[in-house]
Motif scaffolding. Sequence first.
Motif, PDB file in Angstrom:
ATOM      1  N   SER A 180       8.519   2.380   3.886  1.00  0.00           N
ATOM      2  CA  SER A 180       7.237   1.698   4.049  1.00  0.00           C
ATOM      3  C   SER A 180       6.078   2.597   3.611  1.00  0.00           C
ATOM      4  O   SER A 180       5.048   2.094   3.167  1.00  0.00           O
ATOM      5  N   ARG A 181       6.253   3.912   3.723  1.00  0.00           N
ATOM      6  CA  ARG A 181       5.206   4.824   3.273  1.00  0.00           C
ATOM      7  C   ARG A 181       5.036   4.740   1.753  1.00  0.00           C
ATOM      8  O   ARG A 181       3.924   4.760   1.245  1.00  0.00           O
ATOM      9  N   ARG A 223       3.292   1.489   1.012  1.00  0.00           N
ATOM     10  CA  ARG A 223       1.871   1.596   1.354  1.00  0.00           C
ATOM     11  C   ARG A 223       1.131   2.408   0.302  1.00  0.00           C
ATOM     12  O   ARG A 223       0.049   2.035  -0.142  1.00  0.00           O
ATOM     13  N   ARG A 224       1.721   3.506  -0.122  1.00  0.00           N
ATOM     14  CA  ARG A 224       1.085   4.350  -1.138  1.00  0.00           C
ATOM     15  C   ARG A 224       0.940   3.606  -2.465  1.00  0.00           C
ATOM     16  O   ARG A 224      -0.102   3.671  -3.104  1.00  0.00           O
ATOM     17  N   THR A 250      -2.828   9.159   2.058  1.00  0.00           N
ATOM     18  CA  THR A 250      -1.409   8.823   2.213  1.00  0.00           C
ATOM     19  C   THR A 250      -0.486   9.861   1.606  1.00  0.00           C
ATOM     20  O   THR A 250       0.720   9.711   1.656  1.00  0.00           O
ATOM     21  N   THR A 304       0.776   0.355  -2.879  1.00  0.00           N
ATOM     22  CA  THR A 304      -0.214  -0.700  -2.683  1.00  0.00           C
ATOM     23  C   THR A 304      -1.631  -0.142  -2.733  1.00  0.00           C
ATOM     24  O   THR A 304      -2.514  -0.723  -3.372  1.00  0.00           O
ATOM     25  N   LEU A 305      -1.855   0.990  -2.074  1.00  0.00           N
ATOM     26  CA  LEU A 305      -3.178   1.597  -2.098  1.00  0.00           C
ATOM     27  C   LEU A 305      -3.547   2.093  -3.493  1.00  0.00           C
ATOM     28  O   LEU A 305      -4.711   1.997  -3.901  1.00  0.00           O
TER      29      LEU A 305
END
Length: 55
Positions: A2-3, A6-7, A54, A9-10
């Motif tokens: 998930s990290r 998330r990275r 992140t 996506t950001l």
Amino acid sequence: MSRTIRRATLFALYQFTVLLGIVLFPLAMFTRRLGVPLPLGRAVDGAKAAYETTE
């Protein structure tokens, strides 16, 4: 996992805000002449800061 998502996506959000800033630059210059600044720089800076935290 998930990290990583998330990275990614950001990063995509950051790239999108940079593109949006480039595309809307003429509009931002016009509205600034009218006295209404658009906060495009703050949006790009915020997305960049979120992406960099992140790491």
